[in-house]
Design a protein around this motif. Sequence first.
Motif, PDB file in Angstrom:
ATOM      1  N   GLU A 255       0.832  -1.208   0.000  1.00  0.00           N
ATOM      2  CA  GLU A 255       0.000   0.000   0.000  1.00  0.00           C
ATOM      3  C   GLU A 255       0.865   1.256   0.000  1.00  0.00           C
ATOM      4  O   GLU A 255       0.527   2.253  -0.651  1.00  0.00           O
ATOM      5  CB  GLU A 255      -0.913  -0.012   1.221  1.00  0.00           C
ATOM      6  CG  GLU A 255      -1.978  -1.101   1.195  1.00  0.00           C
ATOM      7  CD  GLU A 255      -2.900  -1.051   2.397  1.00  0.00           C
ATOM      8  OE1 GLU A 255      -2.587  -0.280   3.342  1.00  0.00           O
ATOM      9  OE2 GLU A 255      -3.908  -1.769   2.401  1.00  0.00           O
ATOM     10  N   GLU A 256       1.994   1.199   0.729  1.00  0.00           N
ATOM     11  CA  GLU A 256       2.879   2.361   0.797  1.00  0.00           C
ATOM     12  C   GLU A 256       3.531   2.639  -0.558  1.00  0.00           C
ATOM     13  O   GLU A 256       3.690   3.804  -0.951  1.00  0.00           O
ATOM     14  CB  GLU A 256       3.963   2.133   1.862  1.00  0.00           C
ATOM     15  CG  GLU A 256       3.449   2.072   3.289  1.00  0.00           C
ATOM     16  CD  GLU A 256       2.815   0.734   3.642  1.00  0.00           C
ATOM     17  OE1 GLU A 256       2.031   0.681   4.597  1.00  0.00           O
ATOM     18  OE2 GLU A 256       3.112  -0.270   2.943  1.00  0.00           O
TER      19      GLU A 256
ATOM     20  N   SER B  19       0.884   4.267  -2.793  1.00  0.00           N
ATOM     21  CA  SER B  19       0.620   5.656  -2.415  1.00  0.00           C
ATOM     22  C   SER B  19       1.758   6.577  -2.836  1.00  0.00           C
ATOM     23  O   SER B  19       1.537   7.682  -3.340  1.00  0.00           O
ATOM     24  CB  SER B  19       0.407   5.755  -0.897  1.00  0.00           C
ATOM     25  OG  SER B  19      -0.739   5.029  -0.499  1.00  0.00           O
ATOM     26  N   ALA B  20       2.989   6.112  -2.628  1.00  0.00           N
ATOM     27  CA  ALA B  20       4.153   6.946  -2.954  1.00  0.00           C
ATOM     28  C   ALA B  20       4.365   7.076  -4.456  1.00  0.00           C
ATOM     29  O   ALA B  20       5.083   7.973  -4.907  1.00  0.00           O
ATOM     30  CB  ALA B  20       5.406   6.373  -2.294  1.00  0.00           C
TER      31      ALA B  20
ATOM     32  N   ALA C 216       2.147   7.964  -6.564  1.00  0.00           N
ATOM     33  CA  ALA C 216       1.335   9.059  -7.096  1.00  0.00           C
ATOM     34  C   ALA C 216       2.144  10.311  -7.411  1.00  0.00           C
ATOM     35  O   ALA C 216       2.032  10.856  -8.519  1.00  0.00           O
ATOM     36  CB  ALA C 216       0.195   9.371  -6.128  1.00  0.00           C
TER      37      ALA C 216
ATOM     38  N   TYR D 181       7.824   7.766  -0.078  1.00  0.00           N
ATOM     39  CA  TYR D 181       7.825   6.387   0.413  1.00  0.00           C
ATOM     40  C   TYR D 181       8.423   6.291   1.813  1.00  0.00           C
ATOM     41  O   TYR D 181       7.843   5.655   2.709  1.00  0.00           O
ATOM     42  CB  TYR D 181       8.604   5.501  -0.541  1.00  0.00           C
ATOM     43  CG  TYR D 181       8.639   4.038  -0.151  1.00  0.00           C
ATOM     44  CD1 TYR D 181       7.504   3.240  -0.266  1.00  0.00           C
ATOM     45  CD2 TYR D 181       9.803   3.460   0.333  1.00  0.00           C
ATOM     46  CE1 TYR D 181       7.532   1.906   0.099  1.00  0.00           C
ATOM     47  CE2 TYR D 181       9.841   2.130   0.700  1.00  0.00           C
ATOM     48  CZ  TYR D 181       8.706   1.349   0.577  1.00  0.00           C
ATOM     49  OH  TYR D 181       8.741   0.021   0.946  1.00  0.00           O
TER      50      TYR D 181
ATOM     51  N   ILE E  79       5.934   7.734   4.297  1.00  0.00           N
ATOM     52  CA  ILE E  79       4.744   6.903   4.491  1.00  0.00           C
ATOM     53  C   ILE E  79       5.089   5.628   5.252  1.00  0.00           C
ATOM     54  O   ILE E  79       4.342   5.191   6.143  1.00  0.00           O
ATOM     55  CB  ILE E  79       4.106   6.562   3.125  1.00  0.00           C
ATOM     56  CG1 ILE E  79       3.577   7.840   2.463  1.00  0.00           C
ATOM     57  CG2 ILE E  79       2.978   5.564   3.283  1.00  0.00           C
ATOM     58  CD1 ILE E  79       3.173   7.659   1.013  1.00  0.00           C
TER      59      ILE E  79
END
Length: 221
Positions: free
Chosen positions: A95-96, A99-100, A102, A124, A127
């Motif tokens: 998930e990290e 997200s990173a 993006a 990253y 997060i």
Amino acid sequence: MSAHREILEAVAVTAELTGTELSAAAQTVMVRDLLGYPKESVLRALSRCRRELTGRLTLAAILDRLDDGRPGADEAWGVVARALGDESETVVWTEEMASAAAPARELMMLGDKIGARMAFRDAYERIVSDARGERRSVTWRVSAGNDADRRASAIVRAVELGRLPAGQAQALLPAQSVEERHLLLTGSVMSDAERRSGREQVKKLLAMLQGGRMHIAQAEG
């Protein structure tokens, strides 16, 4: 020796070797926070601190070096860069990592690979640090690309690495991935006879699906 005692002694030694003064109360709080993680992972993180730290020992420095199943920033970027650069590529990421990715995606599209990598690393590491601080367990998920063969290969590899359970992986495999599904179910490679039988089953399934789509189209027409 109890886990509490082992970690307390390792914290004390690491603090001394890094020139860090920690009061008894500070050591107690640090050890209490670290006891929520596997003992061996904590001891390895403290060992890395003794080798790598040039400044004070902090809880954040220990957590940053904690092996909780999340890849390091460089390994994570290697996966993310493939996903951003090729829509046919299937990646299994945390998930990290997702997200990173993006903030790096737009820079990658503009051709700024160095800027994309730096943006990803910054995001990253922040997060992941937050996730470790909140003691969230690592979660892996599949970002499927267009190439079915590469998707099957990536999913099987993720099972081999312990990042996906076999049951979940089977549901994610393309319909034609008979050999990979057999491998996940049995742990063995298909025989020639099983391979021929599997191909026939796939042909029948695809024919049924195609027939169903034609029937729906005729009904709608």
